[in-house]
Write a protein that holds these residues in place. Sequence first.
Motif, PDB file in Angstrom:
ATOM      1  N   LEU A 132       0.849  -1.186   0.000  1.00  0.00           N
ATOM      2  CA  LEU A 132       0.000   0.000   0.000  1.00  0.00           C
ATOM      3  C   LEU A 132       0.884   1.234   0.000  1.00  0.00           C
ATOM      4  N   GLN A 133       0.511   2.252  -0.751  1.00  0.00           N
ATOM      5  CA  GLN A 133       1.201   3.530  -0.740  1.00  0.00           C
ATOM      6  C   GLN A 133       0.359   4.526   0.063  1.00  0.00           C
ATOM      7  N   VAL A 134       1.028   5.231   0.974  1.00  0.00           N
ATOM      8  CA  VAL A 134       0.320   6.135   1.885  1.00  0.00           C
ATOM      9  C   VAL A 134       0.955   7.517   1.820  1.00  0.00           C
ATOM     10  N   ILE A 142      -3.126  10.794   7.934  1.00  0.00           N
ATOM     11  CA  ILE A 142      -3.199  10.190   6.606  1.00  0.00           C
ATOM     12  C   ILE A 142      -3.992  11.084   5.661  1.00  0.00           C
ATOM     13  N   VAL A 145      -4.654   6.909   0.794  1.00  0.00           N
ATOM     14  CA  VAL A 145      -4.101   5.555   0.764  1.00  0.00           C
ATOM     15  C   VAL A 145      -4.489   4.914  -0.559  1.00  0.00           C
ATOM     16  N   SER A 146      -3.555   4.191  -1.143  1.00  0.00           N
ATOM     17  CA  SER A 146      -3.770   3.567  -2.450  1.00  0.00           C
ATOM     18  C   SER A 146      -4.540   2.268  -2.313  1.00  0.00           C
ATOM     19  N   ASN A 219       1.534   5.079   8.905  1.00  0.00           N
ATOM     20  CA  ASN A 219       1.265   3.698   8.510  1.00  0.00           C
ATOM     21  C   ASN A 219       0.895   2.815   9.695  1.00  0.00           C
ATOM     22  N   PHE A 222      -2.890   2.054  10.540  1.00  0.00           N
ATOM     23  CA  PHE A 222      -3.649   0.960   9.949  1.00  0.00           C
ATOM     24  C   PHE A 222      -3.592  -0.286  10.817  1.00  0.00           C
ATOM     25  N   ALA A 242      -8.105  -1.001   4.098  1.00  0.00           N
ATOM     26  CA  ALA A 242      -7.299   0.156   4.500  1.00  0.00           C
ATOM     27  C   ALA A 242      -8.053   1.459   4.261  1.00  0.00           C
ATOM     28  N   LYS A 243      -8.739   1.563   3.136  1.00  0.00           N
ATOM     29  CA  LYS A 243      -9.511   2.774   2.843  1.00  0.00           C
ATOM     30  C   LYS A 243     -10.662   2.940   3.845  1.00  0.00           C
ATOM     31  N   HIS A 246      -9.195   4.150   7.034  1.00  0.00           N
ATOM     32  CA  HIS A 246      -8.834   5.557   6.878  1.00  0.00           C
ATOM     33  C   HIS A 246     -10.043   6.459   7.102  1.00  0.00           C
TER      34      HIS A 246
END
Length: 256
Positions: A132-134, A142, A145-146, A219, A222, A242-243, A246
């Motif tokens: 995941l890219q954050v 945050i 998030v990808s 990170n 999460f 993750a989304k 978030h």
Amino acid sequence: MLLYRASLPLSRSTLKYVTGVVRRHRARLDGKDRALPPGMQALMVLVYLRKGETFAELGAGFGVSTTTAWRYVNETVELLAARSPKLAQALRKAVEDGLLYLVLDGTLIPIDRVAADRPFYSGKHRKHGMNLQVIATPSGEIVWVSGALPGAVHDLKATRIWGLLRALEATGLLVLADKGYNGAGEPLFTPYKGRNKPEHLKNANRSHARLRSPGERANAQFKSGRILRKLRCCPHRAGHLAKAIHVLQARETHAN
């Protein structure tokens, strides 16, 4: 079967928010009776995300079948994930908030895979997982998030897949990242590589790390949702989970 009372470290306003999301979704459907009211479905999802209980445990705790628990959780996670800000929207808000810089970092969500699943194996972390890219603020909040990519995908490649470099460059903001992004060029600023560096480059790297570290701790947020400490469902659901987390964390921050 033994039952016990438990608590969640979440505010009532977060439960109210998720309940509203579920209720509005049901109103758009055919209106058939459900096994649980919207509030209990919302609570079930919060328990799942925060405590990482299995669907069998959720079903037993809420008095529904394992299949119903699975369906309710996945339905609500999808609804929450859809409310996570898109990249352009998130970066536009970062500019409007007057942030001095952003922090880009990759994180690995561990998954329950066997050694033969090489596409999921991250050589950097030496375990199977999803990349995941954050993007975070300097204070560690945050921003975006990808979605999830197999763990074998390098962080630098992931930025290109998600179109991050062009989107970040358009903001005009500085973006700090670790050595895994070396070679990306502007707008990313990464530490100097190599051994036996002169003292001024070492000092520059120390300053870079001090500025970057609060953002990188984003990170860890999460992992406060135990479901992402080791994922046992379909690996490609890591991004949706993750989304959703978030969105809930943003609600908690707003509530406090």
